[in-house]
Scaffold this motif. Structure first.
Motif, mmCIF file in Angstrom:
data_model
loop_
_atom_site.group_PDB
_atom_site.id
_atom_site.type_symbol
_atom_site.label_atom_id
_atom_site.label_comp_id
_atom_site.label_asym_id
_atom_site.label_seq_id
_atom_site.Cartn_x
_atom_site.Cartn_y
_atom_site.Cartn_z
ATOM 1 N N TYR A 1 0.757 -0.957 -0.040
ATOM 2 C CA TYR A 1 -0.045 -0.085 -0.186
ATOM 3 C C TYR A 1 0.841 1.196 0.045
ATOM 4 O O TYR A 1 1.740 1.441 0.805
ATOM 5 C CB TYR A 1 -1.056 -0.067 1.363
ATOM 6 N N THR B 1 0.910 5.657 -0.165
ATOM 7 C CA THR B 1 0.200 6.889 0.033
ATOM 8 C C THR B 1 0.559 7.700 -1.385
ATOM 9 O O THR B 1 -0.108 8.688 -1.694
ATOM 10 C CB THR B 1 0.322 7.531 1.225
ATOM 11 N N LEU C 1 -2.353 6.236 5.639
ATOM 12 C CA LEU C 1 -1.786 5.020 6.322
ATOM 13 C C LEU C 1 -1.630 5.404 7.878
ATOM 14 O O LEU C 1 -1.322 6.607 8.212
ATOM 15 C CB LEU C 1 -0.610 4.413 5.878
ATOM 16 N N GLU D 1 2.953 0.418 3.598
ATOM 17 C CA GLU D 1 2.566 -0.755 4.672
ATOM 18 C C GLU D 1 2.511 -1.910 3.650
ATOM 19 O O GLU D 1 2.255 -1.813 2.422
ATOM 20 C CB GLU D 1 1.412 -0.595 5.178
#
Length: 128
Positions: A77, A79, A112, A119
């Protein structure tokens, strides 16, 4: 099912186990780029944060008697997907032999914990 909390592992940012094991599969909770000694303190930049996450994953896996070679699938993941994707890939790739890359999904997200840039969670398989 077994629910694992790894002594000396990364400090959970929410109510979860470091890993849950069932039928030979091990599901490792997404790890953040802080360290067990400095929860909430993040290194600068996606390369350093990717390395920190991978080291946290190593700690959790080692606590389970596993290593990176047991990873079947990873989910990443980011951002800042467009900005960080290429550098993250370069850092991530350095942890695996060229012919032994796990299956993977990578998605951009709006936020996050700790305002982290990355992550990663895992699905692993114990050797038979």
């Amino acid at each position: 099912m077994k629910f694992h909390m790894i002594p000396g592992g990364p400090k959970p940012v929410a109510p979860f186990s470091h890993a849950v094991e069932t039928d030979g599969f091990v599901f490792v909770t997404g790890q953040m780029p802080d360290t067990p000694l400095t929860p909430g303190v993040l290194p600068d930049g996606i390369g350093a944060q990717t390395r920190a996450v991978m080291e946290n994953l190593r700690v959790v896996l080692a606590g389970l008697g596993l290593g990176l070679e047991h990873i079947v699938m990873s989910r990443i993941y980011l951002t800042e997907f467009k900005r960080d994707y290429a550098e993250m890939n370069e850092t991530y790739r350095s942890y695996f032999p060229q012919d032994r890359l796990p299956a993977r999904t990578c998605v951009g997200v709006t936020g996050l914990a700790y305002d982290a840039l990355i992550e990663i969670d895992l699905v692993c398989r114990r050797p038979e």
